[in-house]
Design a protein around this motif. Structure first.
Motif, short mmCIF file in Angstrom:
data_model
loop_
_atom_site.label_atom_id
_atom_site.label_comp_id
_atom_site.label_asym_id
_atom_site.label_seq_id
_atom_site.Cartn_x
_atom_site.Cartn_y
_atom_site.Cartn_z
N THR A 87 12.75 -33.97 -15.07
CA THR A 87 11.40 -34.17 -15.56
C THR A 87 10.68 -35.25 -14.74
O THR A 87 11.29 -36.19 -14.24
CB THR A 87 11.42 -34.54 -17.06
OG1 THR A 87 12.12 -33.53 -17.78
CG2 THR A 87 10.02 -34.64 -17.63
N THR A 88 9.37 -35.13 -14.66
CA THR A 88 8.52 -35.93 -13.78
C THR A 88 8.71 -37.45 -13.86
O THR A 88 8.92 -38.02 -14.94
CB THR A 88 7.04 -35.61 -14.06
OG1 THR A 88 6.21 -36.41 -13.22
CG2 THR A 88 6.66 -35.87 -15.50
N SER B 141 3.25 -36.09 -20.18
CA SER B 141 2.61 -37.35 -19.81
C SER B 141 1.33 -37.59 -20.60
O SER B 141 1.08 -38.70 -21.09
CB SER B 141 2.31 -37.36 -18.31
OG SER B 141 3.50 -37.15 -17.56
N GLU C 203 10.02 -33.07 -6.70
CA GLU C 203 8.71 -33.60 -7.06
C GLU C 203 8.29 -34.55 -5.94
O GLU C 203 9.08 -35.42 -5.54
CB GLU C 203 8.75 -34.34 -8.39
CG GLU C 203 7.35 -34.79 -8.85
CD GLU C 203 7.37 -35.45 -10.21
OE1 GLU C 203 6.63 -34.98 -11.10
OE2 GLU C 203 8.12 -36.43 -10.40
N TYR D 278 5.20 -30.68 -8.37
CA TYR D 278 6.55 -30.25 -8.72
C TYR D 278 6.82 -28.82 -8.25
O TYR D 278 5.91 -27.97 -8.22
CB TYR D 278 6.70 -30.33 -10.24
CG TYR D 278 7.95 -29.69 -10.79
CD1 TYR D 278 9.17 -30.37 -10.81
CD2 TYR D 278 7.92 -28.39 -11.30
CE1 TYR D 278 10.31 -29.78 -11.33
CE2 TYR D 278 9.06 -27.80 -11.81
CZ TYR D 278 10.25 -28.51 -11.82
OH TYR D 278 11.38 -27.91 -12.32
N LYS E 211 13.73 -38.32 -21.49
CA LYS E 211 13.41 -37.17 -20.64
C LYS E 211 14.68 -36.70 -19.94
O LYS E 211 15.62 -37.48 -19.75
CB LYS E 211 12.34 -37.53 -19.61
CG LYS E 211 12.80 -38.54 -18.57
CD LYS E 211 11.87 -38.56 -17.36
CE LYS E 211 12.62 -39.06 -16.12
NZ LYS E 211 11.88 -38.88 -14.89
N GLU F 176 11.66 -30.60 -18.65
CA GLU F 176 10.91 -29.86 -17.64
C GLU F 176 10.54 -28.45 -18.07
O GLU F 176 9.50 -27.91 -17.71
CB GLU F 176 11.73 -29.84 -16.35
CG GLU F 176 11.34 -28.81 -15.31
CD GLU F 176 12.26 -27.59 -15.31
OE1 GLU F 176 11.85 -26.57 -14.72
OE2 GLU F 176 13.35 -27.67 -15.89
N HIS G 298 5.32 -31.08 -17.35
CA HIS G 298 5.36 -32.46 -16.86
C HIS G 298 4.05 -33.18 -17.21
O HIS G 298 4.06 -34.31 -17.71
CB HIS G 298 5.55 -32.48 -15.34
CG HIS G 298 6.78 -31.78 -14.86
ND1 HIS G 298 8.04 -32.36 -14.92
CD2 HIS G 298 6.96 -30.56 -14.32
CE1 HIS G 298 8.93 -31.52 -14.42
NE2 HIS G 298 8.30 -30.42 -14.04
#
Length: 223
Positions: free
Chosen positions: A46-47, A24, A202, A135, A42, A86, A20
């Motif tokens: 995923t974040t 970013s 998350e 997460y 994504k 992820e 994650h």
């Protein structure tokens, strides 16, 4: 990973830097240092940090079901700057539409060299700028169940609030994902290959991760 299509990292303080955060960091690097533009793709697990970065840079964002094949399909159809999931698979525009852990490792080294700072301080700076996200995931063994029925129930009986926060969106494209008003989320997703229920969460504080995972187990009526 045996075929080198995924990435994870450990920083100088011995902390695991999960996919994650790597997604970013590399996305920010592609935009700010390499002047890249394009959509971001994504998976649903995923974040939300990627959402915040995409919004900040005014980049279109697509959220797909779990599986890199969904990311690949969009990369073949649209102008995509970066896609990732992820589990650590990621790729970028101008490269193969499949996960490449070696390329991501090289880009991670490049951005560390650019900043002239250790990885942990770069990660901390990203969190300070866009907010902290934590997460967790829990795989729960369970008896056989009807996946469509579970998805229908979790959607129809979506709670109005979770952990002090309002549920602002329910996404049932792959399992059921509850997005909260602080960008925290809970995803309850049946495995496609095993008798498992995968529960992802998350949150904005480390302390809430286990609480949200436990609540996901309760909502799914599994132990």
């Amino acid at each position: 990973d045996g075929d080198a299509d995924r990435i994870g990292a450990v920083d100088a303080q011995g902390r695991f830097v999960d996919p994650h955060r790597i997604f970013s960091l590399i996305l920010r690097h592609l935009v700010e240092q390499r002047h890249g533009r394009g959509a971001v793709v994504k998976t649903v697990s995923t974040t939300q940090l990627v959402n915040r970065l995409s919004q900040h840079y005014n980049l279109p964002l697509h959220e797909t079901p779990v599986g890199f094949n969904h990311i690949c399909a969009l990369m073949l159809e649209e102008d995509v700057l970066m896609g990732g999931e992820e589990s650590g698979g990621m790729t970028i525009k101008g490269h193969v539409p499949d996960g490449d852990g070696i390329l991501m490792g090289l880009l991670l080294c490049e951005l560390v060299a650019h900043h002239g700072a250790p990885l942990h301080s770069i990660v901390d700076g990203l969190m300070q700028e866009y907010g902290a996200f934590y997460y967790g995931r829990r795989d729960v063994e369970t008896r056989a169940f009807d996946k469509s029925e579970l998805t229908h129930t979790l959607t129809a009986e979506a709670p109005p609030r979770i952990l002090r926060h309002k549920v602002v969106q329910v996404n049932n494209s792959d399992g059921v994902k509850y997005l909260l008003d602080d960008d925290s989320w809970l995803l309850i997703r049946p495995s496609g290959t095993e008798p498992l229920l995968r529960i992802y969460a998350e949150t904005r504080t480390q302390a809430d991760v286990e609480s949200l995972l436990a609540l996901g187990t309760q909502l799914a009526h599994v132990s």
